[in-house]
Design an enzyme around this catalytic site. Structure first.
Site, PDB file in Angstrom:
ATOM      1  N   PRO A   2       0.825  -1.210   0.000  1.00 59.95           N
ATOM      2  CA  PRO A   2       0.000   0.000   0.000  1.00 59.95           C
ATOM      3  C   PRO A   2       0.859   1.259   0.000  1.00 59.95           C
ATOM      4  O   PRO A   2       1.819   1.362   0.769  1.00 59.95           O
ATOM      5  CB  PRO A   2      -0.803  -0.126   1.302  1.00 59.95           C
ATOM      6  CG  PRO A   2      -0.773  -1.580   1.631  1.00 59.95           C
ATOM      7  CD  PRO A   2       0.541  -2.087   1.135  1.00 59.95           C
ATOM      8  N   GLU A   3       0.528   2.177  -0.879  1.00 61.22           N
ATOM      9  CA  GLU A   3       1.235   3.451  -0.948  1.00 61.22           C
ATOM     10  C   GLU A   3       0.289   4.564  -0.508  1.00 61.22           C
ATOM     11  O   GLU A   3      -0.824   4.305  -0.050  1.00 61.22           O
ATOM     12  CB  GLU A   3       1.791   3.657  -2.347  1.00 61.22           C
ATOM     13  CG  GLU A   3       2.801   2.581  -2.723  1.00 61.22           C
ATOM     14  CD  GLU A   3       3.510   2.829  -4.039  1.00 61.22           C
ATOM     15  OE1 GLU A   3       3.514   3.978  -4.525  1.00 61.22           O
ATOM     16  OE2 GLU A   3       4.059   1.865  -4.598  1.00 61.22           O
ATOM     17  N   LYS A  58       3.023   6.950   4.796  1.00 58.02           N
ATOM     18  CA  LYS A  58       2.329   5.679   4.641  1.00 58.02           C
ATOM     19  C   LYS A  58       1.938   5.076   5.991  1.00 58.02           C
ATOM     20  O   LYS A  58       1.564   3.908   6.071  1.00 58.02           O
ATOM     21  CB  LYS A  58       3.192   4.709   3.843  1.00 58.02           C
ATOM     22  CG  LYS A  58       3.355   5.124   2.386  1.00 58.02           C
ATOM     23  CD  LYS A  58       4.100   4.105   1.558  1.00 58.02           C
ATOM     24  CE  LYS A  58       5.578   4.155   1.784  1.00 58.02           C
ATOM     25  NZ  LYS A  58       6.323   3.302   0.812  1.00 58.02           N
ATOM     26  N   ARG A 250      13.848  -3.408  -6.310  1.00 50.63           N
ATOM     27  CA  ARG A 250      12.458  -3.167  -6.684  1.00 50.63           C
ATOM     28  C   ARG A 250      12.339  -3.017  -8.200  1.00 50.63           C
ATOM     29  O   ARG A 250      13.227  -2.475  -8.860  1.00 50.63           O
ATOM     30  CB  ARG A 250      11.928  -1.877  -6.022  1.00 50.63           C
ATOM     31  CG  ARG A 250      12.143  -1.788  -4.520  1.00 50.63           C
ATOM     32  CD  ARG A 250      11.361  -2.836  -3.753  1.00 50.63           C
ATOM     33  NE  ARG A 250       9.941  -2.692  -3.944  1.00 50.63           N
ATOM     34  CZ  ARG A 250       9.171  -1.829  -3.245  1.00 50.63           C
ATOM     35  NH1 ARG A 250       9.719  -1.022  -2.351  1.00 50.63           N
ATOM     36  NH2 ARG A 250       7.874  -1.783  -3.450  1.00 50.63           N
TER      37      ARG A 250
END
Length: 261
Positions: A2-3, A58, A250
């Site tokens: 989740p961002e 976040k 990433r």
């Protein structure tokens, strides 16, 4: 993971369900959750009223009426489930708060990385964060100052929460595509005009995501992404195939034709 848009949408749901309500009981359902919120601390939440819910990058802070705070972090898969207290718990529930109107809010996450931690009155729960990605003050000049001297490529730099609080892998790729900047460009080498475009792009992609809430894998939420997870597909701006590389462990997606170093 989740961002910012997903965390903001979850914080809004939690705010609507919990602010003004009194906690009747707090329960934890996994050893990892109990390490963050021991049973003794969970028991002391009974009778406390929720007075606010804040998003911190976040992270989320749940403010209580005695000045104490609960710090919630979704990590990889967490989310808030809002339902009736007499309904079955969601799968992978880690922490549940029963409220005085019969509502239950539960933090659930499949990877046992998310959690809720209590902070006594006067103990700041905020992690070390830079300015929020949606802060209007985070303009090109401020972003360029944060990137100055960084030898890393600009994409990994944007993931540093001390540079942009709330930034994440998905929307960093999207912002760099929108700004026309190659993600492999050294962060410190970007001039004022390019950093200005990037600062505007960061806010724009996040605002677009907030207008279409939902985890990015879900239906229409996926359609708003222009480059992320689209390896081999034609760039919607120039038609060249989208490429994928790995930066700091990433995946990064970009168009080699219209994103310039």
């Amino acid at each position: 993971m989740p961002e910012l848009p997903e965390v903001e949408a979850a914080a809004r749901r939690l705010r609507a369900a919990a602010v003004g309500r009194v906690i009747r009981a707090a329960r934890t359902f996994h050893d990892a959750a109990r390490r963050a919120l021991p049973d003794r601390d969970a028991a002391q939440l009974a009778g406390r009223r929720v007075v606010g819910v804040r998003r911190l990058g976040k992270h989320q802070a749940i403010d209580l009426d005695d000045g104490s705070t609960l710090h919630a972090h979704f990590r990889m898969t967490g989310d808030w489930d809002v339902g009736r207290d007499d309904a079955p718990l969601p799968p992978h529930a880690r922490v549940a708060l029963s409220l005085d109107d019969g509502t239950r809010v539960a933090l659930a996450g499949a990877r046992v990385l998310d959690g809720v931690r209590g902070h006594a009155p006067g103990a700041a729960p905020e992690p070390r964060l830079g300015p929020d990605a949606l802060d209007p003050a985070r303009d090109g000049a401020a972003l360029r100052a944060a990137l100055r001297g960084r030898r890393a490529a600009v994409k990994p730099a944007l993931l540093d929460q001390r540079v942009v609080a709330g930034g994440g892998n998905i929307y960093a790729s999207e912002a760099l595509w929108r700004a026309g900047i190659d993600p492999r460009t050294p962060a410190a080498s970007l001039g004022p005009a390019r950093v200005g475009r990037l600062a505007d792009a960061v806010r724009a992609v996040l605002h677009d995501a907030l207008d279409a809430p939902g985890r990015y894998q879900d239906g229409e939420a996926l359609e708003r992404l222009r480059v992320y997870d689209r390896e081999g597909e034609p760039c919607v701006r120039c038609g060249a195939p989208v490429r994928r590389t790995v930066q700091a462990g990433r995946s990064t997606y970009y168009c080699a034709r219209c994103q310039k170093r």
